[in-house]
Design an enzyme around this catalytic site. Structure first.
Site: not given
Length: 108
Positions: A31-32
């Protein structure tokens, strides 16, 4: 391009080895800020040693994924993990879908 405070290749190599080796990693996504691994054997991962790798900010096991928080160093580490584990380089959507309860689609 921003400089990284860690050696992404060394961090990736350590993560892969301490997560049980390339054969234990079924899928690698992100994800981020977190590297998300699907492991064949969760018990093969050494949480404490992974937490001690430079750049690792935390380790979590959520939703069947072994998640390693790397913050801004995520992307180069993910790229290096992907090279260590060919075929495992799919990225996850930014927001995982909500868990579906078994009874949500039952009409009565």
């Amino acid at each position: 391009m921003a400089e990284h405070s860690i050696d992404p290749k060394a961090v990736a190599k350590a993560i892969v080895q301490l997560a049980g080796g390339p054969g234990n990693i079924q899928e690698a996504t992100h994800c981020f800020t977190r590297l998300r691994l699907t492991l064949a054997n969760r018990d093969a991962a050494d949480d404490e040693k992974i937490k001690s790798i430079p750049g690792v900010q935390g380790v979590f096991f959520l939703g069947g994924q072994y998640q390693i928080a790397l913050g801004r160093d995520l992307y180069p580490v993910f790229a290096a993990v992907s090279r260590c584990c060919p075929g495992q380089d799919r990225t996850a959507p930014d927001v995982p879908p909500p868990a579906q309860r078994p009874d949500e689609n039952i009409q009565g």
